[in-house]
Write an enzyme that holds these catalytic residues in place. Structure first.
Site, PDB file in Angstrom:
ATOM      1  N   TYR A 148       0.339  -8.911   9.337  1.00 24.78           N
ATOM      2  CA  TYR A 148      -0.752  -9.429   8.490  1.00 24.78           C
ATOM      3  C   TYR A 148      -1.757 -10.259   9.279  1.00 24.78           C
ATOM      4  CZ  TYR A 148       1.093  -7.091   4.550  1.00 24.78           C
ATOM      5  OH  TYR A 148       1.480  -6.068   3.719  1.00 24.78           O
ATOM      6  N   ARG A 173      -4.077  -7.836  10.661  1.00 26.08           N
ATOM      7  CA  ARG A 173      -5.009  -7.372   9.614  1.00 26.08           C
ATOM      8  C   ARG A 173      -6.094  -8.426   9.392  1.00 26.08           C
ATOM      9  NH1 ARG A 173      -2.075  -4.652   5.610  1.00 26.08           N
ATOM     10  NH2 ARG A 173      -4.014  -4.339   4.473  1.00 26.08           N
ATOM     11  N   GLN A 232      -8.101  -2.360  -4.527  1.00 27.50           N
ATOM     12  CA  GLN A 232      -6.738  -2.334  -4.000  1.00 27.50           C
ATOM     13  C   GLN A 232      -6.703  -3.055  -2.652  1.00 27.50           C
ATOM     14  OE1 GLN A 232      -4.837   1.839  -4.720  1.00 27.50           O
ATOM     15  NE2 GLN A 232      -7.045   2.137  -4.607  1.00 27.50           N
ATOM     16  N   HIS A 250      -3.895  -6.084  -5.289  1.00 30.42           N
ATOM     17  CA  HIS A 250      -2.779  -6.219  -4.345  1.00 30.42           C
ATOM     18  C   HIS A 250      -2.822  -7.505  -3.549  1.00 30.42           C
ATOM     19  CE1 HIS A 250      -2.695  -1.542  -4.547  1.00 30.42           C
ATOM     20  NE2 HIS A 250      -2.006  -2.100  -5.542  1.00 30.42           N
ATOM     21  N   CYS A 270       4.301 -19.818  -1.084  1.00 28.60           N
ATOM     22  CA  CYS A 270       5.607 -20.343  -0.696  1.00 28.60           C
ATOM     23  C   CYS A 270       6.715 -19.538  -1.381  1.00 28.60           C
ATOM     24  CB  CYS A 270       5.712 -21.831  -1.104  1.00 28.60           C
ATOM     25  SG  CYS A 270       7.361 -22.493  -0.802  1.00 28.60           S
ATOM     26  N   CYS A 272       8.588 -22.634  -3.795  1.00 28.31           N
ATOM     27  CA  CYS A 272       7.909 -23.252  -4.978  1.00 28.31           C
ATOM     28  C   CYS A 272       6.749 -22.394  -5.465  1.00 28.31           C
ATOM     29  CB  CYS A 272       7.427 -24.660  -4.609  1.00 28.31           C
ATOM     30  SG  CYS A 272       6.065 -24.658  -3.416  1.00 28.31           S
ATOM     31  N   CYS A 279       6.040 -24.534   4.019  1.00 31.02           N
ATOM     32  CA  CYS A 279       5.222 -25.003   2.885  1.00 31.02           C
ATOM     33  C   CYS A 279       5.037 -26.515   3.019  1.00 31.02           C
ATOM     34  CB  CYS A 279       5.967 -24.673   1.590  1.00 31.02           C
ATOM     35  SG  CYS A 279       5.298 -25.476   0.120  1.00 31.02           S
ATOM     36  N   GLY A 311     -13.233   5.598  -2.067  1.00 31.70           N
ATOM     37  CA  GLY A 311     -12.410   5.471  -0.862  1.00 31.70           C
ATOM     38  C   GLY A 311     -10.955   5.197  -1.140  1.00 31.70           C
TER      39      GLY A 311
HETATM   40  C1  BV8 Z   1       4.979  -1.722  -8.763  1.00 35.91           C
HETATM   41  C2  BV8 Z   1      -0.769  -4.341  -0.181  1.00 35.91           C
HETATM   42  C3  BV8 Z   1       6.658  -2.197 -10.359  1.00 35.91           C
HETATM   43  C4  BV8 Z   1      -0.155  -4.140   1.149  1.00 35.91           C
HETATM   44  C5  BV8 Z   1      -0.392  -2.269  -1.290  1.00 35.91           C
HETATM   45  C6  BV8 Z   1       4.719   4.518 -10.603  1.00 35.91           C
HETATM   46  C7  BV8 Z   1       4.573   3.296 -11.258  1.00 35.91           C
HETATM   47  C8  BV8 Z   1       4.852   2.100 -10.600  1.00 35.91           C
HETATM   48  C9  BV8 Z   1       5.262   2.098  -9.268  1.00 35.91           C
HETATM   49  C10 BV8 Z   1       5.374   3.298  -8.615  1.00 35.91           C
HETATM   50  C11 BV8 Z   1       5.110   4.501  -9.273  1.00 35.91           C
HETATM   51  N1  BV8 Z   1       5.299   5.500  -8.374  1.00 35.91           N
HETATM   52  C12 BV8 Z   1       5.666   4.974  -7.182  1.00 35.91           C
HETATM   53  C13 BV8 Z   1       5.740   3.635  -7.308  1.00 35.91           C
HETATM   54  C14 BV8 Z   1       6.134   2.727  -6.233  1.00 35.91           C
HETATM   55  C15 BV8 Z   1       4.941   2.252  -5.413  1.00 35.91           C
HETATM   56  C16 BV8 Z   1       3.990   3.346  -5.031  1.00 35.91           C
HETATM   57  O1  BV8 Z   1       2.937   3.482  -5.633  1.00 35.91           O
HETATM   58  N2  BV8 Z   1       4.328   4.106  -4.026  1.00 35.91           N
HETATM   59  C17 BV8 Z   1       3.435   5.156  -3.573  1.00 35.91           C
HETATM   60  C18 BV8 Z   1       3.337   5.118  -2.051  1.00 35.91           C
HETATM   61  C19 BV8 Z   1       3.938   6.472  -4.099  1.00 35.91           C
HETATM   62  N3  BV8 Z   1       4.215   1.215  -6.137  1.00 35.91           N
HETATM   63  C20 BV8 Z   1       4.636  -0.047  -6.036  1.00 35.91           C
HETATM   64  O2  BV8 Z   1       5.644  -0.384  -5.434  1.00 35.91           O
HETATM   65  C21 BV8 Z   1       3.791  -1.094  -6.748  1.00 35.91           C
HETATM   66  N4  BV8 Z   1       4.678  -1.974  -7.483  1.00 35.91           N
HETATM   67  O3  BV8 Z   1       4.578  -0.783  -9.345  1.00 35.91           O
HETATM   68  O4  BV8 Z   1       5.825  -2.681  -9.337  1.00 35.91           O
HETATM   69  C22 BV8 Z   1       7.951  -1.951  -9.672  1.00 35.91           C
HETATM   70  C23 BV8 Z   1       8.755  -3.043  -9.442  1.00 35.91           C
HETATM   71  C24 BV8 Z   1      10.000  -2.817  -8.834  1.00 35.91           C
HETATM   72  C25 BV8 Z   1      10.406  -1.516  -8.445  1.00 35.91           C
HETATM   73  C26 BV8 Z   1       9.513  -0.428  -8.649  1.00 35.91           C
HETATM   74  C27 BV8 Z   1       8.295  -0.657  -9.278  1.00 35.91           C
HETATM   75  C28 BV8 Z   1       3.041  -1.970  -5.732  1.00 35.91           C
HETATM   76  C29 BV8 Z   1       2.043  -1.161  -4.983  1.00 35.91           C
HETATM   77  C30 BV8 Z   1       1.177  -2.099  -4.103  1.00 35.91           C
HETATM   78  C31 BV8 Z   1       1.570  -1.937  -2.667  1.00 35.91           C
HETATM   79  N5  BV8 Z   1       0.686  -2.736  -1.837  1.00 35.91           N
HETATM   80  N6  BV8 Z   1      -1.206  -3.057  -0.609  1.00 35.91           N
HETATM   81  C32 BV8 Z   1      -1.223  -4.217   2.188  1.00 35.91           C
HETATM   82  O5  BV8 Z   1      -2.404  -3.923   1.917  1.00 35.91           O
HETATM   83  O6  BV8 Z   1      -0.825  -4.577   3.300  1.00 35.91           O
HETATM   84  S1  BV8 Z   1      -0.843  -0.670  -1.488  1.00 35.91           S
HETATM   85  C33 BV8 Z   1      -1.822  -0.127  -0.212  1.00 35.91           C
HETATM   86  O7  BV8 Z   1      -2.184   1.212  -0.585  1.00 35.91           O
HETATM   87  C34 BV8 Z   1      -3.142  -0.816  -0.032  1.00 35.91           C
HETATM   88  O8  BV8 Z   1      -3.447  -1.784  -1.003  1.00 35.91           O
HETATM   89  C35 BV8 Z   1      -4.144   0.345  -0.189  1.00 35.91           C
HETATM   90  O9  BV8 Z   1      -5.383  -0.071  -0.579  1.00 35.91           O
HETATM   91  C36 BV8 Z   1      -3.436   1.088  -1.220  1.00 35.91           C
HETATM   92  C37 BV8 Z   1      -3.881   2.427  -1.649  1.00 35.91           C
HETATM   93  O10 BV8 Z   1      -4.241   3.144  -0.533  1.00 35.91           O
HETATM   94  P1  BV8 Z   1      -5.786   3.536  -0.404  1.00 35.91           P
HETATM   95  O11 BV8 Z   1      -6.595   2.318  -0.616  1.00 35.91           O
HETATM   96  O12 BV8 Z   1      -6.051   4.677  -1.287  1.00 35.91           O
HETATM   97  O13 BV8 Z   1      -5.869   3.889   1.121  1.00 35.91           O
HETATM   98  P2  BV8 Z   1      -5.505   5.289   1.821  1.00 35.91           P
HETATM   99  O14 BV8 Z   1      -5.497   5.056   3.287  1.00 35.91           O
HETATM  100  O15 BV8 Z   1      -4.312   5.896   1.151  1.00 35.91           O
HETATM  101  O16 BV8 Z   1      -6.749   6.235   1.445  1.00 35.91           O
HETATM  102  C38 BV8 Z   1      -8.038   5.935   1.953  1.00 35.91           C
HETATM  103  C39 BV8 Z   1      -8.981   6.942   1.316  1.00 35.91           C
HETATM  104  O17 BV8 Z   1     -10.317   6.649   1.727  1.00 35.91           O
HETATM  105  C40 BV8 Z   1      -8.725   8.387   1.721  1.00 35.91           C
HETATM  106  O18 BV8 Z   1      -8.782   9.202   0.567  1.00 35.91           O
HETATM  107  C41 BV8 Z   1      -9.883   8.708   2.673  1.00 35.91           C
HETATM  108  O19 BV8 Z   1     -10.278  10.072   2.575  1.00 35.91           O
HETATM  109  C42 BV8 Z   1     -10.970   7.827   2.128  1.00 35.91           C
HETATM  110  N7  BV8 Z   1     -11.996   7.415   3.094  1.00 35.91           N
HETATM  111  C43 BV8 Z   1     -11.819   7.034   4.388  1.00 35.91           C
HETATM  112  N8  BV8 Z   1     -13.030   6.680   4.906  1.00 35.91           N
HETATM  113  C44 BV8 Z   1     -13.952   6.813   3.909  1.00 35.91           C
HETATM  114  C45 BV8 Z   1     -13.308   7.284   2.762  1.00 35.91           C
HETATM  115  N9  BV8 Z   1     -13.970   7.541   1.616  1.00 35.91           N
HETATM  116  C46 BV8 Z   1     -15.302   7.318   1.594  1.00 35.91           C
HETATM  117  N10 BV8 Z   1     -16.005   6.854   2.663  1.00 35.91           N
HETATM  118  C47 BV8 Z   1     -15.357   6.603   3.828  1.00 35.91           C
HETATM  119  N11 BV8 Z   1     -16.077   6.156   4.903  1.00 35.91           N
HETATM  120 ZN    ZN Z   2       6.845 -24.692  -1.348  1.00 33.07          ZN
END
Ligand code: BV8
Ligand code: ZN
Length: 265
Positions: A71, A74, A105, A123, A131, A134, A151, A191
């Protein structure tokens, strides 16, 4: 293809002329032209840093230093990055529509840096830490590795204030984002690969509420079959295309406070 693009752009511009409330739903691709790597596809962050090693609570429990190093890297990327024409155009829409919201996102803070005010960060945010004891959330501008500074209130271990995979999103942020998108006249899906849930389903939900949805991406995504129009290309270029077909030129001035200007336009 050009015709399709011209027809698609005309459709979007005609809608923009009538819209009063617009929402930008963004993913990592909107920041790509600012030099911030996306997650999937070639050179994607998840290729060099597998999710299970750096973006889950278990990863942090197992190796907090490795996660913090990811991070902090990042943060350094985000600090070097500047908002690009897509971020700037969306910020400018606040002066043109009676409501312009951003549901992102991304955690890089570039929408806020561009001047957008109504922002839901689904996100979390790179520049905040929380922390693990707490739960206190604090602004945190540290850029270099540190000995996992505890913390200041309770001495607990600090973690990035980011929603990791397997963690729930803030219910209030999710509910506000869903409401904005359902109530909008237009939602721009910019995006994002549309694979991460529950974020991606906010777009499906808006579509079910008959919101006009426009995707801007380099190529087809999981949401392409869902949206009304897809504009393929770099979003920063589409927003600022010099020949005047850029979306920004077509967004009329809808701010009630500047009604006279709008009536004149
Ligand atoms: C949760 C922080 C409940 C980290 C991120 C259904 C319902 C609920 C959950 C799930 C579900 N199915 C699966 C899940 C589990 C999981 C999930 O979604 N998995 C995926 C991989 C299948 N979801 C979770 O775990 C979520 N939690 O639902 O809680 C729960 C509780 C307990 C147990 C289970 C469930 C939490 C998800 C959040 C994760 N954290 N970010 C960090 O950033 O370090 S997600 C991460 O992916 C980023 O935030 C990112 O933004 C996000 C999405 O990705 P994109 O933004 O789309 O980026 P990507 O690279 O994929 O695509 C880029 C796009 O841009 C491409 O299409 C490309 O062509 C395009 N592009 C590139 N350049 C350009 C462009 N377009 C235009 N112009 C350009 N120049
Ligand atoms: Zn604390």
């Amino acid at each position: 293809m050009e015709t399709e693009t011209a027809a698609a752009l005309k459709l979007v511009r005609d809608r923009l002329l009538r819209a009063r409330k617009v929402v930008a739903f963004s993913g990592a691709g909107i920041s790509e032209e600012s030099g911030i790597p996306t997650f999937r596809g070639s050179g994607g962050l998840w290729n060099s840093h597998p999710i299970e090693e750096v973006a889950t609570p278990q990863a942090f429990q197992r190796n907090p230093k490795l996660v913090w190093d990811f991070y902090l890297e990042r943060r350094r990327d985000a600090l070097r990055a500047k908002p690009n024409p897509a971020h700037v155009a969306i910020a400018g829409w606040q002066e043109r529509f009676s409501f312009c919201g951003v549901v992102t996102q991304n955690v890089d803070g570039l929408h806020r840096a561009a001047g957008s005010r109504n922002i839901q960060e689904l996100h979390g945010n790179l520049w905040q830490s929380r922390c693990t004891q707490c739960e206190r959330v604090s602004e945190d501008r540290a850029l270099e590795a540190r000995d996992l500074a505890p913390c200041t209130d309770c001495g607990g271990l600090m973690r990035p204030h980011i929603v990791w995979f397997g963690e729930s999103l803030d219910p209030e942020v999710l509910a506000t984002s869903a409401r904005w998108m359902r109530d909008a006249d237009m939602v721009f899906v910019i995006g994002t690969s549309g694979v991460v849930e529950p974020a991606a389903s906010l777009v499906r939900d808006a579509k079910r509420c008959a919101v006009f949805t426009v995707e801007l991406n380099l190529s087809k995504t999981a949401l392409t079959p869902v949206v009304d129009v897809s504009l393929f290309g770099k979003c920063g270029v589409i927003f600022s295309r010099a020949d005047g077909s850029g979306l920004l030129e077509q967004a009329p001035n809808r701010r009630r406070t500047k009604l006279s200007r709008w009536l004149r336009d």
